[in-house]
Design an enzyme around this catalytic site. Structure first.
Site, short mmCIF file in Angstrom:
data_model
loop_
_atom_site.label_atom_id
_atom_site.label_comp_id
_atom_site.label_asym_id
_atom_site.label_seq_id
_atom_site.Cartn_x
_atom_site.Cartn_y
_atom_site.Cartn_z
N TYR A 129 0.84 -1.20 0.00
CA TYR A 129 0.00 0.00 0.00
C TYR A 129 0.87 1.25 0.00
O TYR A 129 1.80 1.37 0.80
CB TYR A 129 -0.93 0.02 1.22
CG TYR A 129 -1.90 1.19 1.15
CD1 TYR A 129 -2.97 1.15 0.27
CD2 TYR A 129 -1.72 2.33 1.92
CE1 TYR A 129 -3.85 2.22 0.17
CE2 TYR A 129 -2.60 3.40 1.83
CZ TYR A 129 -3.66 3.35 0.95
OH TYR A 129 -4.52 4.40 0.84
N ASN A 231 -3.29 5.91 6.65
CA ASN A 231 -3.97 6.66 7.71
C ASN A 231 -4.62 5.69 8.71
O ASN A 231 -4.43 4.47 8.65
CB ASN A 231 -5.01 7.62 7.11
CG ASN A 231 -6.10 6.90 6.33
OD1 ASN A 231 -6.34 5.70 6.52
ND2 ASN A 231 -6.78 7.63 5.46
N THR A 254 3.21 9.86 11.98
CA THR A 254 4.66 9.83 12.02
C THR A 254 5.20 10.55 13.25
O THR A 254 4.56 11.44 13.80
CB THR A 254 5.26 10.44 10.74
OG1 THR A 254 6.65 10.16 10.70
CG2 THR A 254 5.02 11.94 10.67
N GLN A 276 9.15 16.61 9.99
CA GLN A 276 8.17 15.58 10.28
C GLN A 276 6.78 16.17 10.51
O GLN A 276 5.78 15.56 10.16
CB GLN A 276 8.60 14.75 11.49
CG GLN A 276 9.81 13.87 11.24
CD GLN A 276 9.64 12.97 10.03
OE1 GLN A 276 10.27 13.17 9.00
NE2 GLN A 276 8.77 11.99 10.14
N HIS A 279 4.13 16.42 7.63
CA HIS A 279 3.38 15.26 7.13
C HIS A 279 1.89 15.39 7.41
O HIS A 279 1.06 15.07 6.56
CB HIS A 279 3.89 13.98 7.80
CG HIS A 279 5.07 13.37 7.13
ND1 HIS A 279 4.98 12.66 5.96
CD2 HIS A 279 6.38 13.36 7.47
CE1 HIS A 279 6.18 12.23 5.61
NE2 HIS A 279 7.05 12.64 6.50
N GLU A 345 9.45 6.35 16.36
CA GLU A 345 9.60 5.87 14.98
C GLU A 345 10.97 6.29 14.43
O GLU A 345 11.73 5.48 13.91
CB GLU A 345 8.48 6.45 14.11
CG GLU A 345 8.57 6.07 12.65
CD GLU A 345 7.57 6.83 11.79
OE1 GLU A 345 7.33 6.39 10.65
OE2 GLU A 345 7.03 7.87 12.24
N HIS A 346 11.26 7.59 14.55
CA HIS A 346 12.56 8.13 14.14
C HIS A 346 13.21 8.78 15.36
O HIS A 346 12.60 9.65 15.99
CB HIS A 346 12.41 9.21 13.07
CG HIS A 346 11.58 8.82 11.89
ND1 HIS A 346 10.24 9.14 11.78
CD2 HIS A 346 11.90 8.13 10.76
CE1 HIS A 346 9.78 8.67 10.63
NE2 HIS A 346 10.76 8.05 9.99
N ASP A 379 14.31 8.98 4.92
CA ASP A 379 13.07 8.93 4.16
C ASP A 379 13.31 8.57 2.70
O ASP A 379 12.44 7.99 2.05
CB ASP A 379 12.35 10.27 4.23
CG ASP A 379 11.61 10.48 5.55
OD1 ASP A 379 11.40 9.48 6.26
OD2 ASP A 379 11.26 11.63 5.85
N HIS A 438 0.86 -39.71 21.52
CA HIS A 438 2.10 -39.15 20.97
C HIS A 438 3.24 -40.16 21.10
O HIS A 438 4.01 -40.38 20.16
CB HIS A 438 2.48 -37.85 21.70
CG HIS A 438 1.69 -36.66 21.28
ND1 HIS A 438 0.33 -36.58 21.36
CD2 HIS A 438 2.09 -35.47 20.77
CE1 HIS A 438 -0.09 -35.40 20.93
NE2 HIS A 438 0.99 -34.70 20.56
#
Length: 448
Positions: A129, A231, A254, A276, A279, A345-346, A379, A438
């Site tokens: 996606y 999203n 983000t 950032q 975004h 995340e970053h 990025d 077994h």
């Protein structure tokens, strides 16, 4: 512009830090109720539902769901040469890094006549996606497609929202730069479908009886795995359909966290926080520092830069939101406590001697070391992957990689002597678990 959380004079533990630190509101559970009927509609009405959902949710009805191959090539032919050169370099660097991630299959001798082989098998088919909306993301095509190709995935399909702003031959299709990136990477199965309905289309598959340009109705076969950012509705659809499909993560807004000391340049820090924030109004920008002088200088620089940047309204909204802020700490030790509790995340380390101190980071999607490794580099052209865990998920999840598209399969090969050697122990454990059959399954091979 940014709120301040003052932790000086105290060292909260991880649990309290998670409650104190800024974080975006991202209620995936509530969004699941919104996407549930969308997914059901796609499951039962297939292509008809996808056309109607595109018209209703994206504001445009695509001419066809599958983008014609000729249009992919046309997008590549018309691509700005500088953008093409940059994408070529991004592909080269990303492929170089991801090729080193490939694990090797290995046979482990356990005993004479008995060994176990660890095999790595790529997923058969994946749906990738690529979001649309406020920005255009050809870089996300690179970040999704390259590791899947390196892993050896045999069948790839890309979905991206149709753009109502497109004109001419691209009207009703995804952004031409996204289409060009697909063509550059040799991906010819691309769909003009966005949001939760794209995840559902991949999960259930569909047949488009109205599109017979190739002589037969277009069919999108179901996939085994869906990856890529999106999203909250994309994240909710992933959660709702997980199990039917595998997913990489439920990516949220983000995030950037910058750990900085008094050697950091406030211009660099402010520019990176803004990068950032542009975004999305829900994007998180967090500065952690023990230097009040730096915090003040960054605040001054933000005032100047936010007013001048193209998406100033969006940036100002993100920086002023509850998800962003400045965290004041006593020293770097306390700063690393904050870093590891947050799991960004970053994460940027704009501190003296950043490289050796990077080993102190346990929880982050990606770590950017020093003044000349901004998140923007990651990025696009660092060679790393920018599809990363958000919302604190870095404490248990990794970013997208070759491993995301591989499965570990163990092959057990034992001969009679090797099985006989442990037969009594298998029986003992089977009886201990009250599963005598077994043990009998082993004994049956040796009883006369």
């Amino acid at each position: 512009m940014m709120s301040t959380i003052d932790l000086r004079g105290r060292r909260p533990g991880p649990r309290e830090l998670r409650q104190l630190l800024p974080r975006a509101e991202f209620d995936v559970a509530a969004a699941v109720e919104t996407v549930r009927p969308i997914c059901a509609d796609v499951q039962h009405r297939g292509a008809t539902a996808l056309y109607e959902l595109g018209e209703r949710l994206d504001g445009v009805r695509p001419p066809t769901l599958r983008v014609p191959t000729a249009l992919l090539q046309a997008a590549l032919d018309q691509l700005d040469p500088q953008v093409r050169a940059a994408l070529d370099e991004a592909v080269t660097r990303t492929r170089l890094v991801h090729e080193r991630q490939l694990p090797r299959s290995e046979s482990v001798p356990v005993t004479e006549g008995g060994h176990v082989t660890n095999r790595w098998v790529p997923v058969d088919r994946v749906g990738l996606y690529v979001p649309g909306g406020r920005a255009v993301y050809p870089s996300s095509v690179v970040m999704n497609v390259v590791p899947a190709q390196v892993a050896g995935v045999g069948s790839l399909a890309v979905a991206s929202p149709p753009q109502r702003e497109n004109t001419g031959e691209f009207a009703g299709y995804p952004h031409p730069t996204v289409l060009a990136a697909c063509a550059l990477l040799g991906v010819d199965e691309v769909y003009a479908v966005g949001g939760a309905q794209a995840v559902a289309a991949f999960a259930y598959g569909f047949v488009d009886e109205s599109d017979t340009a190739g002589g037969e109705p277009v069919e999108c076969a179901p996939v085994s795995l869906v990856t890529g950012p999106g999203n909250i509705y994309v994240a909710a659809a992933k959660r709702h359909l997980k199990g039917l499909i595998g997913i990489d993560a439920e990516a949220g807004p983000t995030e950037i966290m910058v750990l900085a000391d008094d050697t950091a340049d406030p211009v660099h820090v402010a520019a990176d926080l803004i990068s950032q924030a542009e975004h999305d109004p829900q994007a998180a920008s967090v500065l952690v520092t023990h230097s009040t002088a730096l915090a003040d200088a960054v605040a001054t620089e933000l005032e100047r830069r936010v007013a001048a940047t193209k998406h100033s309204e969006r940036v100002a909204q993100a920086l002023a939101g509850r998800q962003s802020g400045v965290v004041l700490v006593d020293d770097l030790d306390a700063g690393f406590d904050v870093v590891n509790a947050y799991g960004a995340e970053h994460l940027e380390l704009q501190i003296q001697d950043a490289a050796p101190l990077a080993d102190r980071v346990r929880n982050a999607g990606a770590v950017f070391v020093g003044a000349f490794a901004p998140v923007s580099l990651g990025d696009y052209l660092a060679g790393s992957n920018h599809v990363l865990p958000t919302g604190g998920c870095a404490c248990h999840s990794s970013g997208l990689s070759v491993h995301s598209f591989l499965r570990s399969m163990q092959v057990i090969d034992y001969g009679p002597a090797a099985l006989r050697e442990v037969a009594d122990q298998v029986v003992a454990l089977a009886q201990a678990e009250d599963l005598p059959a077994h043990g009998e399954a082993v004994r049956a091979r040796f009883d006369a």
